[in-house]
Design a protein around this motif. Sequence first.
Motif, mmCIF file in Angstrom:
data_model
loop_
_atom_site.group_PDB
_atom_site.id
_atom_site.type_symbol
_atom_site.label_atom_id
_atom_site.label_comp_id
_atom_site.label_asym_id
_atom_site.label_seq_id
_atom_site.Cartn_x
_atom_site.Cartn_y
_atom_site.Cartn_z
ATOM 1 N N SER A 106 0.830 -1.213 0.000
ATOM 2 C CA SER A 106 0.000 0.000 0.000
ATOM 3 C C SER A 106 0.858 1.254 0.000
ATOM 4 N N GLY A 107 1.909 1.266 0.849
ATOM 5 C CA GLY A 107 2.761 2.440 0.935
ATOM 6 C C GLY A 107 3.539 2.698 -0.341
ATOM 7 N N VAL A 108 4.097 1.635 -0.914
ATOM 8 C CA VAL A 108 4.888 1.803 -2.136
ATOM 9 C C VAL A 108 3.993 2.191 -3.308
ATOM 10 N N GLU A 109 2.804 1.580 -3.411
ATOM 11 C CA GLU A 109 1.868 1.973 -4.468
ATOM 12 C C GLU A 109 1.478 3.435 -4.319
ATOM 13 N N ALA A 110 1.240 3.880 -3.083
ATOM 14 C CA ALA A 110 0.888 5.280 -2.845
ATOM 15 C C ALA A 110 2.024 6.200 -3.277
ATOM 16 N N ALA A 111 3.259 5.840 -2.937
ATOM 17 C CA ALA A 111 4.409 6.669 -3.305
ATOM 18 C C ALA A 111 4.566 6.771 -4.821
ATOM 19 N N ILE A 112 4.345 5.652 -5.512
ATOM 20 C CA ILE A 112 4.445 5.656 -6.975
ATOM 21 C C ILE A 112 3.392 6.572 -7.576
ATOM 22 N N ASP A 113 2.155 6.453 -7.104
ATOM 23 C CA ASP A 113 1.077 7.303 -7.627
ATOM 24 C C ASP A 113 1.342 8.776 -7.338
ATOM 25 N N THR A 128 12.635 9.671 -2.384
ATOM 26 C CA THR A 128 13.687 9.309 -1.427
ATOM 27 C C THR A 128 13.151 8.212 -0.516
ATOM 28 N N ILE A 129 13.908 7.122 -0.345
ATOM 29 C CA ILE A 129 13.488 5.996 0.493
ATOM 30 C C ILE A 129 14.341 5.981 1.763
ATOM 31 N N LEU A 130 13.660 6.030 2.903
ATOM 32 C CA LEU A 130 14.342 5.976 4.196
ATOM 33 C C LEU A 130 13.882 4.728 4.939
ATOM 34 N N THR A 131 14.773 3.791 5.180
ATOM 35 C CA THR A 131 14.443 2.595 5.959
ATOM 36 C C THR A 131 14.991 2.769 7.375
ATOM 37 N N ARG A 167 8.904 -3.920 2.344
ATOM 38 C CA ARG A 167 8.206 -5.203 2.375
ATOM 39 C C ARG A 167 7.299 -5.402 1.160
ATOM 40 N N ALA A 168 7.276 -4.433 0.264
ATOM 41 C CA ALA A 168 6.404 -4.506 -0.909
ATOM 42 C C ALA A 168 6.920 -5.529 -1.917
ATOM 43 N N ASP A 169 6.048 -5.927 -2.840
ATOM 44 C CA ASP A 169 6.440 -6.848 -3.905
ATOM 45 C C ASP A 169 7.608 -6.268 -4.697
ATOM 46 N N ALA A 170 8.459 -7.142 -5.192
ATOM 47 C CA ALA A 170 9.666 -6.713 -5.895
ATOM 48 C C ALA A 170 9.357 -5.817 -7.092
ATOM 49 N N VAL A 171 8.295 -6.133 -7.840
ATOM 50 C CA VAL A 171 7.974 -5.330 -9.017
ATOM 51 C C VAL A 171 7.629 -3.900 -8.625
ATOM 52 N N LEU A 172 6.973 -3.725 -7.474
ATOM 53 C CA LEU A 172 6.644 -2.382 -7.007
ATOM 54 C C LEU A 172 7.894 -1.649 -6.522
ATOM 55 N N GLN A 173 8.770 -2.361 -5.823
ATOM 56 C CA GLN A 173 10.000 -1.732 -5.354
ATOM 57 C C GLN A 173 10.851 -1.256 -6.530
ATOM 58 N N ASN A 174 10.934 -2.066 -7.563
ATOM 59 C CA ASN A 174 11.734 -1.688 -8.734
ATOM 60 C C ASN A 174 11.169 -0.427 -9.394
ATOM 61 N N LYS A 175 9.860 -0.362 -9.499
ATOM 62 C CA LYS A 175 9.234 0.827 -10.077
ATOM 63 C C LYS A 175 9.522 2.048 -9.217
ATOM 64 N N LEU A 176 9.388 1.894 -7.910
ATOM 65 C CA LEU A 176 9.619 3.022 -6.998
ATOM 66 C C LEU A 176 11.038 3.544 -7.114
ATOM 67 N N ARG A 177 11.989 2.636 -7.134
ATOM 68 C CA ARG A 177 13.407 3.051 -7.178
ATOM 69 C C ARG A 177 13.782 3.697 -8.505
ATOM 70 N N ILE A 182 2.423 13.379 -9.241
ATOM 71 C CA ILE A 182 1.628 14.569 -8.956
ATOM 72 C C ILE A 182 2.430 15.612 -8.186
ATOM 73 N N VAL A 183 3.116 15.172 -7.140
ATOM 74 C CA VAL A 183 3.786 16.091 -6.220
ATOM 75 C C VAL A 183 5.217 16.366 -6.680
ATOM 76 N N SER A 184 5.886 17.287 -5.971
ATOM 77 C CA SER A 184 7.262 17.614 -6.357
ATOM 78 C C SER A 184 8.251 16.563 -5.884
ATOM 79 N N HIS A 185 7.998 16.010 -4.689
ATOM 80 C CA HIS A 185 8.924 15.014 -4.148
ATOM 81 C C HIS A 185 8.206 14.146 -3.124
ATOM 82 N N VAL A 186 8.559 12.865 -3.099
ATOM 83 C CA VAL A 186 7.999 11.919 -2.135
ATOM 84 C C VAL A 186 9.124 11.344 -1.292
ATOM 85 N N THR A 187 8.951 11.425 0.030
ATOM 86 C CA THR A 187 9.867 10.760 0.948
ATOM 87 C C THR A 187 9.116 9.588 1.573
#
Length: 528
Positions: free
Chosen positions: A364-371, A405-408, A389-399, A375-380
């Motif tokens: 849910s979080g990664v899909e939200a960040a991708i969407d 910016t991804i903060l773990t 913890r998202a599916d690999a295909v979603l993580q690849n799209k996000l990166r 629209i927005v200027s930047h997503v953290t």
Amino acid sequence: MLDKNLETQLQAYLQKLTRPVHILANTDGGEKSTEMMQLLRQIDALSPKIDVEEAQDSSLRAPSFALTTPDQDIHLRFAGIPLGHEFTSLVLALLQVGGHPIKVSDEQREQIAALDGDFEFETYFSLSCQNCPDVVQALNLMAVINPRIRHTAIDGAAFQDEVERREIMSVPAVFLNGEAFASGRMGVDEFLAKLDSGAAAREAEKIDRKDPFDVLVVGGGPAGAAASIYAARKGIRTGIAAERFGGQVLDTMGIENFISVPHTEGPKLVAQLEQHVRDYDVDIMPLQQASKLIPGEAGLHTVELASGAQLSARSVIIATGARWRQMNVPGEDEYRNKGVAYCPHCDGPLFKGKPVAVIGGGNSGVEAAIDLAGIVSHVTLLEFDDKLRADAVLQNKLRSLPNVTILTSALTTEVLGDGRKVTGLRYQDRSSGESHDVSLDGIFVQIGLLPNSEWLKGSLELSERGEIVVDARGQTSLPGVFAAGDVTTVPYKQIVIAMGDGAKASLSAFDHLIRSSVPEQDAARAAA
């Protein structure tokens, strides 16, 4: 604006008009006004009962247009271009202003017509919001029925100055006579409950007079809908009490894993669920929140509602689902709907060109960040764990996105604001222990769900996470009380699983009724 396929469908709908529809457009010569007029002229060409007039009035929003009909006092206006999810709202408004029957009960129609007062409603929506059409359509039909109700539906993205002036950070946002009135998804019943002060008391009295049910379903999501259908098909007296029909599915944008249906949207699926339930003899009681379960005597359990009314039943199926989990950090409650949001599809467009954060690294979080990144200027994106913890295909799209910016290993500790709206967040790096501030305008929380089971404490066995403990048949710790869906310990919170659980719990309840009726019949014979 409309492709040929959509034109053909709309033309077929417009054949249902029984009286003329006059569209009075207000323009300012700008690009958006030109686009709106293109849409309106396309609609005009599809029916001889429609005519369009263009004017320029600086006292009215531009672009906007009103829908009227001769000899009827109707005040209904769209500000902006109602495409996307709101195109259906436009079609329904055309039909209703044009005399096509409005789908409300006689009781609702009488209640709307009897509202005493002058009501000037303004609804701010976004074209990507799946919750907004319910609000827009409810107020539109109320404006058609009652001439003292006026409604303007406003595309927030087209009127950003108003959105910022009124500090709107969540849609749908409804104003009444210039003052904030409501936010979030609402239908006709909800509006009537807020406007008609005696409605709740009258409904509570009516509920109190109901005879006991064979099966009472509490909750109207996929599990509750399936349970009520399976019970009604057995020919037994079935009721369903729900705070809102559809539950969390209403807030789900795209559904692509509902087997045999390649793609659908939450509101569409919920409408189909509700219609399926209404095809059977089920007593549907909307806007009813359960507050207490009273274990039964003489074979009857009682569910007490927040209104004070009580319902009794020989068996109960609890399907109250779950709700968005909150961060529970300082500032979250204070800035809810003032920058803290839970639905990226609904509220994302309000943050166009601004920096935002997403809390949660699951699907849910990664899909939200991708969407949001489109629209927005930047997503953290902040994730508590040391990895997403998202599916690999979603993580690849996000990166692959340049403005993310991804903060773990990041623990959000506080929502920052200026007293009016969010200005940032504070998080702790769990690896180093250091605290950091991030400046931003919006925070989208996507960290899972909490079961709606607080009202059951002391009545049923609950897990450490607050889920209702059930066995393989959906039976709870209390005989005659069953549970299904996201509120239970059943793993994997999915729509298709909830539906199956609802059907299983209903069949189990029916089996319980059959078996429990035998001793009662024997006792009755002995007494005779």
